[in-house]
Scaffold this motif. Structure first.
Motif, PDB file in Angstrom:
ATOM      1  N   TYR A 175      39.603  29.567  44.521  1.00 19.90           N
ATOM      2  CA  TYR A 175      38.786  29.502  43.306  1.00 19.90           C
ATOM      3  C   TYR A 175      39.585  29.904  42.070  1.00 19.90           C
ATOM      4  O   TYR A 175      39.411  29.329  40.997  1.00 19.90           O
ATOM      5  CB  TYR A 175      37.560  30.407  43.449  1.00 19.90           C
ATOM      6  CG  TYR A 175      36.639  30.358  42.257  1.00 19.90           C
ATOM      7  CD1 TYR A 175      35.645  29.393  42.161  1.00 19.90           C
ATOM      8  CD2 TYR A 175      36.790  31.252  41.200  1.00 19.90           C
ATOM      9  CE1 TYR A 175      34.817  29.323  41.050  1.00 19.90           C
ATOM     10  CE2 TYR A 175      35.970  31.184  40.089  1.00 19.90           C
ATOM     11  CZ  TYR A 175      34.979  30.224  40.016  1.00 19.90           C
ATOM     12  OH  TYR A 175      34.178  30.155  38.903  1.00 19.90           O
ATOM     13  N   TYR A 176      40.457  30.881  42.215  1.00 14.25           N
ATOM     14  CA  TYR A 176      41.225  31.375  41.073  1.00 14.25           C
ATOM     15  C   TYR A 176      42.554  30.630  40.901  1.00 14.25           C
ATOM     16  O   TYR A 176      43.554  31.193  40.483  1.00 14.25           O
ATOM     17  CB  TYR A 176      41.445  32.886  41.197  1.00 14.25           C
ATOM     18  CG  TYR A 176      40.167  33.658  40.951  1.00 14.25           C
ATOM     19  CD1 TYR A 176      39.739  33.946  39.659  1.00 14.25           C
ATOM     20  CD2 TYR A 176      39.353  34.036  42.015  1.00 14.25           C
ATOM     21  CE1 TYR A 176      38.549  34.611  39.432  1.00 14.25           C
ATOM     22  CE2 TYR A 176      38.153  34.706  41.785  1.00 14.25           C
ATOM     23  CZ  TYR A 176      37.758  34.987  40.501  1.00 14.25           C
ATOM     24  OH  TYR A 176      36.561  35.644  40.259  1.00 14.25           O
TER      25      TYR A 176
ATOM     26  N   LEU B  12      40.221  40.157  39.785  1.00 13.68           N
ATOM     27  CA  LEU B  12      40.456  38.717  39.652  1.00 13.68           C
ATOM     28  C   LEU B  12      39.870  38.192  38.343  1.00 13.68           C
ATOM     29  O   LEU B  12      40.479  37.357  37.670  1.00 13.68           O
ATOM     30  CB  LEU B  12      39.832  37.974  40.844  1.00 13.68           C
ATOM     31  CG  LEU B  12      40.538  38.146  42.189  1.00 13.68           C
ATOM     32  CD1 LEU B  12      39.654  37.655  43.324  1.00 13.68           C
ATOM     33  CD2 LEU B  12      41.888  37.426  42.201  1.00 13.68           C
ATOM     34  N   GLU B  13      38.698  38.706  37.963  1.00 14.04           N
ATOM     35  CA  GLU B  13      38.055  38.264  36.732  1.00 14.04           C
ATOM     36  C   GLU B  13      38.762  38.792  35.486  1.00 14.04           C
ATOM     37  O   GLU B  13      38.552  38.273  34.392  1.00 14.04           O
ATOM     38  CB  GLU B  13      36.586  38.695  36.715  1.00 14.04           C
ATOM     39  CG  GLU B  13      35.688  37.863  37.601  1.00 14.04           C
ATOM     40  CD  GLU B  13      35.534  36.427  37.104  1.00 14.04           C
ATOM     41  OE1 GLU B  13      35.258  36.239  35.906  1.00 14.04           O
ATOM     42  OE2 GLU B  13      35.687  35.502  37.908  1.00 14.04           O
TER      43      GLU B  13
ATOM     44  N   ARG C 288      42.031  38.730  35.165  1.00 16.13           N
ATOM     45  CA  ARG C 288      43.241  37.930  34.921  1.00 16.13           C
ATOM     46  C   ARG C 288      43.036  37.119  33.635  1.00 16.13           C
ATOM     47  O   ARG C 288      41.953  36.594  33.392  1.00 16.13           O
ATOM     48  CB  ARG C 288      43.496  36.976  36.094  1.00 16.13           C
ATOM     49  CG  ARG C 288      44.066  37.624  37.340  1.00 16.13           C
ATOM     50  CD  ARG C 288      44.193  36.590  38.460  1.00 16.13           C
ATOM     51  NE  ARG C 288      44.986  35.435  38.057  1.00 16.13           N
ATOM     52  CZ  ARG C 288      46.281  35.258  38.330  1.00 16.13           C
ATOM     53  NH1 ARG C 288      46.930  36.187  39.025  1.00 16.13           N
ATOM     54  NH2 ARG C 288      46.926  34.178  37.941  1.00 16.13           N
TER      55      ARG C 288
ATOM     56  N   ALA D 110      41.724  33.639  34.132  1.00 12.43           N
ATOM     57  CA  ALA D 110      40.305  33.618  34.493  1.00 12.43           C
ATOM     58  C   ALA D 110      39.424  33.811  33.259  1.00 12.43           C
ATOM     59  O   ALA D 110      38.386  33.158  33.115  1.00 12.43           O
ATOM     60  CB  ALA D 110      40.006  34.699  35.531  1.00 12.43           C
TER      61      ALA D 110
ATOM     62  N   ILE E  71      40.276  26.121  35.958  1.00 12.74           N
ATOM     63  CA  ILE E  71      41.117  27.308  36.138  1.00 12.74           C
ATOM     64  C   ILE E  71      42.587  26.916  36.215  1.00 12.74           C
ATOM     65  O   ILE E  71      43.473  27.659  35.772  1.00 12.74           O
ATOM     66  CB  ILE E  71      40.689  28.105  37.399  1.00 12.74           C
ATOM     67  CG1 ILE E  71      41.421  29.460  37.487  1.00 12.74           C
ATOM     68  CG2 ILE E  71      40.906  27.297  38.665  1.00 12.74           C
ATOM     69  CD1 ILE E  71      41.044  30.437  36.417  1.00 12.74           C
TER      70      ILE E  71
END
Length: 206
Positions: free
Chosen positions: A61-62, A92-93, A95, A98, A109
């Motif tokens: 997802y990322y 992760l969010e 980043r 992101a 992304i």
């Protein structure tokens, strides 16, 4: 075009889910995996298989992070006091790629990573070209002046398939965003169910 960017729809088909919620995802037409054996009946996954799949989905997802990158972030999340799965999602969010994606400055992304790497983004008035740069609460992220009229940016702003989450404030007339707070799992607008608890189980056993 990078290999990862060209292969982004393969991730969807491998998972059998439209993990970014995009209308052009091939999963919308065929839910089986890619390749000549993709239509074979799927066997029930073992616990290991379920955990591995959860990790691959979150990692994919990322922007399909490398295993080394993802394992490093997990290691950091594990060392922080609190729920490791929640901490992992929060990191992760944070980043930069992101945040650029969440702010709808770019459509995907994968485009976000390239957009940052090519120097189109500033954080607190300074240009940052490292996609993995971790923003802090209160940081201001802005598209550079000469990049604000790029077709990619204008396309992203017009997208109706996703909204900006409430942990980011955005002014699209100025192409400026502010990272308000680190989100928990329940705050993140994933189009599909993510299970970071299974990722924690995977790394605990492997």
């Amino acid at each position: 075009m990078t290999k990862r960017t060209s292969a982004k729809h393969k991730i969807d088909r491998r998972m059998g889910e439209n993990i970014w919620g995009r209308p052009k995802s091939p999963v919308n037409k065929r839910e089986y995996g890619p390749g000549q054996h993709g239509q074979r009946r799927k066997n029930k996954l073992s616990d290991f298989g379920t955990q591995l799949r959860a990790k691959q989905k979150l990692k994919g997802y990322y922007g399909d992070l490398t295993e080394k990158q993802f394992r490093k972030i997990y290691g950091e999340a594990e060392r922080v006091k609190g729920d490791t799965g929640e901490m992992l999602v929060g990191m992760l969010e944070r980043r930069l790629d992101a945040v650029v994606y969440r702010a709808k400055f770019v459509p995907t992304i994968f485009a976000a990573r390239q957009f940052v790497n090519h120097g189109h983004v500033m954080v607190n008035g300074k240009r940052v070209n490292i996609a993995s740069y971790r923003v802090k609460e209160g940081d201001v992220i802005e598209v550079r002046q000469k990049s604000k009229q790029m077709g990619l940016v204008l396309e992203a702003v017009a997208l109706t398939e996703r909204d900006v989450p409430d942990y980011i404030e955005v002014d699209h007339s100025k192409m400026v965003a502010k990272f308000i707070r680190t989100p928990g799992l329940g705050d993140v607008p994933y189009p599909v169910q993510m299970e970071p608890n299974l990722v924690v189980e995977y790394y605990a056993k492997n």
